[in-house]
Design a protein around this motif. Structure first.
Motif, short mmCIF file in Angstrom:
data_model
loop_
_atom_site.label_atom_id
_atom_site.label_comp_id
_atom_site.label_asym_id
_atom_site.label_seq_id
_atom_site.Cartn_x
_atom_site.Cartn_y
_atom_site.Cartn_z
N ILE A 42 23.19 47.08 14.87
CA ILE A 42 22.54 45.78 14.95
C ILE A 42 23.56 44.75 15.41
CG2 ILE A 42 21.31 43.97 13.67
CD1 ILE A 42 20.50 46.10 11.64
N VAL A 43 23.13 43.86 16.30
CA VAL A 43 23.95 42.74 16.72
C VAL A 43 23.21 41.46 16.32
CG1 VAL A 43 24.94 41.50 18.70
CG2 VAL A 43 25.00 44.00 18.64
N TRP A 44 23.90 40.62 15.56
CA TRP A 44 23.33 39.36 15.07
C TRP A 44 24.00 38.20 15.79
CZ3 TRP A 44 19.56 40.42 11.64
CH2 TRP A 44 19.63 41.60 10.92
N LEU A 45 23.22 37.32 16.39
CA LEU A 45 23.77 36.12 17.02
C LEU A 45 23.47 34.94 16.11
CD1 LEU A 45 25.12 34.60 19.31
CD2 LEU A 45 22.92 34.59 20.52
N LEU A 46 24.52 34.39 15.51
CA LEU A 46 24.38 33.27 14.59
C LEU A 46 24.84 31.99 15.29
CD1 LEU A 46 25.97 34.98 11.47
CD2 LEU A 46 23.53 34.78 12.02
N HIS A 47 23.95 31.03 15.41
CA HIS A 47 24.26 29.76 16.06
C HIS A 47 24.79 28.79 15.00
CE1 HIS A 47 22.47 31.01 19.83
NE2 HIS A 47 21.46 31.49 19.13
N LEU A 48 26.10 28.61 14.96
CA LEU A 48 26.71 27.78 13.92
C LEU A 48 26.42 26.30 14.09
CD1 LEU A 48 30.15 29.56 13.44
CD2 LEU A 48 27.93 30.07 12.43
N ARG A 49 25.90 25.91 15.24
CA ARG A 49 25.51 24.51 15.41
C ARG A 49 24.22 24.20 14.67
NH1 ARG A 49 25.10 26.97 20.18
NH2 ARG A 49 27.11 26.17 20.83
N ASP A 50 23.50 25.25 14.24
CA ASP A 50 22.31 25.07 13.41
C ASP A 50 22.78 24.66 12.02
OD1 ASP A 50 20.40 25.89 11.32
OD2 ASP A 50 19.25 26.80 12.94
N GLU A 51 22.33 23.50 11.56
CA GLU A 51 22.80 22.94 10.28
C GLU A 51 22.63 23.90 9.11
OE1 GLU A 51 21.72 18.99 9.08
OE2 GLU A 51 21.70 18.33 11.18
N GLU A 52 21.49 24.57 9.05
CA GLU A 52 21.24 25.48 7.93
C GLU A 52 22.23 26.64 7.93
OE1 GLU A 52 19.11 24.88 5.38
OE2 GLU A 52 18.88 22.96 6.41
N ILE A 53 22.52 27.16 9.10
CA ILE A 53 23.48 28.26 9.19
C ILE A 53 24.89 27.75 8.90
CG2 ILE A 53 24.57 29.90 10.78
CD1 ILE A 53 21.80 30.34 12.01
N ALA A 54 25.24 26.59 9.46
CA ALA A 54 26.58 26.03 9.25
C ALA A 54 26.85 25.75 7.77
CB ALA A 54 26.74 24.75 10.07
N LYS A 55 25.81 25.44 7.01
CA LYS A 55 25.98 25.14 5.58
C LYS A 55 25.98 26.39 4.70
CE LYS A 55 22.57 22.18 5.26
NZ LYS A 55 21.60 21.19 4.77
N ALA A 56 25.76 27.56 5.31
CA ALA A 56 25.65 28.80 4.54
C ALA A 56 26.91 29.04 3.71
CB ALA A 56 25.40 29.98 5.46
N LYS A 57 26.70 29.42 2.46
CA LYS A 57 27.80 29.74 1.56
C LYS A 57 27.87 31.23 1.26
CE LYS A 57 28.93 25.44 1.02
NZ LYS A 57 29.83 24.94 2.03
N SER A 58 26.82 31.96 1.65
CA SER A 58 26.78 33.40 1.40
C SER A 58 25.96 34.07 2.50
CB SER A 58 26.13 33.69 0.04
OG SER A 58 24.75 33.38 0.10
N ILE A 59 26.06 35.39 2.56
CA ILE A 59 25.27 36.16 3.53
C ILE A 59 23.78 35.89 3.31
CG2 ILE A 59 24.60 38.51 4.20
CD1 ILE A 59 27.29 37.72 5.33
N ASP A 60 23.38 35.74 2.06
CA ASP A 60 21.97 35.45 1.76
C ASP A 60 21.50 34.19 2.47
OD1 ASP A 60 23.40 36.75 -0.61
OD2 ASP A 60 21.32 37.16 -1.11
N ASP A 61 22.37 33.18 2.55
CA ASP A 61 22.01 31.91 3.16
C ASP A 61 21.86 32.00 4.68
OD1 ASP A 61 22.24 30.79 0.62
OD2 ASP A 61 24.26 29.98 1.00
N LEU A 62 22.49 32.99 5.31
CA LEU A 62 22.46 33.08 6.76
C LEU A 62 21.10 33.49 7.31
CD1 LEU A 62 25.81 34.83 7.71
CD2 LEU A 62 25.18 32.44 8.03
N PHE A 63 20.37 34.26 6.56
CA PHE A 63 19.13 34.82 7.07
C PHE A 63 17.93 34.25 6.32
CE2 PHE A 63 22.54 37.81 7.86
CZ PHE A 63 22.42 37.97 9.23
#
Length: 134
Positions: free
Chosen positions: A62-83
């Motif tokens: 699996i390849v995951w593309l995470l856009h860190l400019r997305d506020e919700e993703i940028a604020k993530a504190k755990s893997i749970d928060d990323l998805f």
């Protein structure tokens, strides 16, 4: 400062995924750095497209593309928060899979690292932990 954040080397696209040995092929880290507008996001999207077409990165399931400019993703504190998905069952499966495999067989592409705050890029953060392999 970590060595990984200090080393910079220009490399051609065709050479990016040539590995010295199998160990490096399965677990590696890469930080793409550059001025705004030089094509970092386009490059990240190309990685995903070429993976989907079976041309590169086939050692990853699996390849995951995470856009860190997305506020919700940028604020993530755990893997749970990323998805954060509407389908909570799928979200739980993704998080469980990542925790169970400890990231092995998964490639997380964090696009926009340079857009995080200085604190998020230099002090303890989820994304620095990911880069450090924690």
């Amino acid at each position: 400062s970590d060595q990984i954040l200090d080393k910079k080397k220009e490399i051609r696209y065709e050479e990016i995924f040539r590995f010295e040995n199998e160990k490096h092929k399965r677990k590696f880290k890469m930080l793409i750095d550059g001025a705004p507008g030089v094509g970092k996001t386009v490059l990240c999207r190309r990685f995903c497209k070429d993976w989907g077409a079976g041309n590169i990165l086939q050692q990853f399931y699996i390849v995951w593309l995470l856009h860190l400019r997305d506020e919700e993703i940028a604020k993530a504190k755990s893997i749970d928060d990323l998805f954060q998905l509407d389908d909570k069952e799928m979200q739980a499966e993704i998080v469980q899979h990542l925790k169970k495999t400890k990231g092995n067989g998964n490639l997380l592409i964090c696009d926009g690292f340079d857009e995080l705050s200085l604190k998020e890029r230099t002090e303890h953060s989820l994304f620095l932990d990911i880069i450090r392999g924690k």
